[in-house]
Design a protein around this motif. Structure first.
Motif, PDB file in Angstrom:
ATOM      1  N   ASP A   1       0.816  -1.219   0.000  1.00 31.38           N
ATOM      2  CA  ASP A   1       0.000   0.000   0.000  1.00 31.38           C
ATOM      3  C   ASP A   1       0.846   1.264   0.000  1.00 31.38           C
ATOM      4  O   ASP A   1       0.526   2.235  -0.691  1.00 31.38           O
ATOM      5  CB  ASP A   1      -0.935   0.024   1.214  1.00 31.38           C
ATOM      6  CG  ASP A   1      -2.043  -1.021   1.107  1.00 31.38           C
ATOM      7  OD1 ASP A   1      -2.279  -1.529  -0.011  1.00 31.38           O
ATOM      8  OD2 ASP A   1      -2.670  -1.316   2.142  1.00 31.38           O
TER       9      ASP A   1
ATOM     10  N   VAL B   1       2.078   2.048  -3.477  1.00 29.97           N
ATOM     11  CA  VAL B   1       0.971   2.516  -4.319  1.00 29.97           C
ATOM     12  C   VAL B   1       0.655   3.971  -3.991  1.00 29.97           C
ATOM     13  O   VAL B   1       0.483   4.801  -4.888  1.00 29.97           O
ATOM     14  CB  VAL B   1      -0.276   1.615  -4.154  1.00 29.97           C
ATOM     15  CG1 VAL B   1      -1.485   2.223  -4.846  1.00 29.97           C
ATOM     16  CG2 VAL B   1       0.013   0.222  -4.692  1.00 29.97           C
ATOM     17  N   GLU B   2       0.602   4.323  -2.722  1.00 30.71           N
ATOM     18  CA  GLU B   2       0.306   5.699  -2.320  1.00 30.71           C
ATOM     19  C   GLU B   2       1.387   6.665  -2.782  1.00 30.71           C
ATOM     20  O   GLU B   2       1.084   7.785  -3.211  1.00 30.71           O
ATOM     21  CB  GLU B   2       0.103   5.797  -0.803  1.00 30.71           C
ATOM     22  CG  GLU B   2      -1.166   5.124  -0.325  1.00 30.71           C
ATOM     23  CD  GLU B   2      -2.415   5.640  -1.030  1.00 30.71           C
ATOM     24  OE1 GLU B   2      -2.560   6.877  -1.176  1.00 30.71           O
ATOM     25  OE2 GLU B   2      -3.244   4.819  -1.459  1.00 30.71           O
TER      26      GLU B   2
ATOM     27  N   ALA C   1       3.270   6.233  -5.437  1.00 28.00           N
ATOM     28  CA  ALA C   1       3.092   6.348  -6.889  1.00 28.00           C
ATOM     29  C   ALA C   1       1.945   7.295  -7.214  1.00 28.00           C
ATOM     30  O   ALA C   1       2.052   8.113  -8.136  1.00 28.00           O
ATOM     31  CB  ALA C   1       2.846   4.960  -7.502  1.00 28.00           C
ATOM     32  N   VAL C   2       0.866   7.212  -6.458  1.00 27.27           N
ATOM     33  CA  VAL C   2      -0.275   8.115  -6.661  1.00 27.27           C
ATOM     34  C   VAL C   2       0.169   9.559  -6.442  1.00 27.27           C
ATOM     35  O   VAL C   2      -0.199  10.461  -7.208  1.00 27.27           O
ATOM     36  CB  VAL C   2      -1.450   7.733  -5.729  1.00 27.27           C
ATOM     37  CG1 VAL C   2      -2.506   8.825  -5.696  1.00 27.27           C
ATOM     38  CG2 VAL C   2      -2.044   6.402  -6.154  1.00 27.27           C
ATOM     39  N   GLU C   3       0.977   9.804  -5.426  1.00 29.31           N
ATOM     40  CA  GLU C   3       1.464  11.162  -5.156  1.00 29.31           C
ATOM     41  C   GLU C   3       2.331  11.673  -6.312  1.00 29.31           C
ATOM     42  O   GLU C   3       2.235  12.845  -6.695  1.00 29.31           O
ATOM     43  CB  GLU C   3       2.256  11.192  -3.841  1.00 29.31           C
ATOM     44  CG  GLU C   3       2.753  12.567  -3.450  1.00 29.31           C
ATOM     45  CD  GLU C   3       1.639  13.588  -3.253  1.00 29.31           C
ATOM     46  OE1 GLU C   3       1.924  14.792  -3.394  1.00 29.31           O
ATOM     47  OE2 GLU C   3       0.484  13.208  -2.966  1.00 29.31           O
TER      48      GLU C   3
ATOM     49  N   PHE D   1       2.019  10.822  -9.473  1.00 31.60           N
ATOM     50  CA  PHE D   1       1.110  11.172 -10.562  1.00 31.60           C
ATOM     51  C   PHE D   1       0.354  12.462 -10.268  1.00 31.60           C
ATOM     52  O   PHE D   1       0.080  13.248 -11.174  1.00 31.60           O
ATOM     53  CB  PHE D   1       0.152  10.021 -10.880  1.00 31.60           C
ATOM     54  CG  PHE D   1       0.828   8.908 -11.630  1.00 31.60           C
ATOM     55  CD1 PHE D   1       1.350   9.120 -12.895  1.00 31.60           C
ATOM     56  CD2 PHE D   1       0.943   7.650 -11.074  1.00 31.60           C
ATOM     57  CE1 PHE D   1       1.985   8.107 -13.599  1.00 31.60           C
ATOM     58  CE2 PHE D   1       1.575   6.617 -11.764  1.00 31.60           C
ATOM     59  CZ  PHE D   1       2.096   6.848 -13.029  1.00 31.60           C
ATOM     60  N   ARG D   2       0.015  12.716  -8.994  1.00 33.20           N
ATOM     61  CA  ARG D   2      -0.612  13.993  -8.635  1.00 33.20           C
ATOM     62  C   ARG D   2       0.311  15.158  -8.979  1.00 33.20           C
ATOM     63  O   ARG D   2      -0.127  16.181  -9.495  1.00 33.20           O
ATOM     64  CB  ARG D   2      -0.935  14.042  -7.144  1.00 33.20           C
ATOM     65  CG  ARG D   2      -2.257  13.480  -6.784  1.00 33.20           C
ATOM     66  CD  ARG D   2      -2.619  13.842  -5.335  1.00 33.20           C
ATOM     67  NE  ARG D   2      -3.609  12.907  -4.892  1.00 33.20           N
ATOM     68  CZ  ARG D   2      -3.427  11.937  -3.999  1.00 33.20           C
ATOM     69  NH1 ARG D   2      -2.256  11.810  -3.395  1.00 33.20           N
ATOM     70  NH2 ARG D   2      -4.378  11.110  -3.676  1.00 33.20           N
TER      71      ARG D   2
END
Length: 128
Positions: free
Chosen positions: A12, A15-16, A18-20, A22-23
């Protein structure tokens, strides 16, 4: 695919993160800044000139990119120089820009050479 890339589900935390990333990439100015930094380090004033934005705005974007560990700094006297944190970040930006070039007609610039014989791909995936 490399066998070492397969295995259990992604943690997790990864993944978090990676999301940051992309943000952070969901902003045109930040994409332009990272593009300018892919091959060399630059000062805030150099980056502001390159992307056509005021220095304070560029500084705010760079601070966010630094907090997300996408750029790093080096101080020389009273001037701060920025560079991309690692090749993975530079690669993400290059790949995104190159992928966007494929959305237009013709041969993307990253596929062109002086003696290019590559044919453009039509929407159906067939060579023209």
């Amino acid at each position: 695919m490399d066998a070492s890339m397969q295995g259990p589900a992604l943690p997790d935390e990864q993944v978090e993160l990676a999301v940051e990333i992309f943000r952070m990439l969901a902003d045109g100015t930040r994409i332009r800044l990272l593009w300018e930094l892919q091959d060399s380090e630059r000062s805030v004033s150099q980056l502001a000139d390159a992307v056509g934005k005021p220095g304070p705005a560029v500084s705010q974007h760079l601070a966010k990119l630094r907090m997300a560990r996408m750029v790093r700094t080096r101080r020389e006297g009273n001037q701060v120089f920025y560079r991309v944190e690692n090749e993975h970040i530079a690669g993400l930006v290059r790949d995104a820009i190159h992928n966007a070039e494929h959305a237009s007609d013709g041969i993307p610039s990253h596929h062109r050479t002086a003696e290019s014989t590559i044919l453009p791909i039509t929407g159906s995936g067939q060579r023209r």
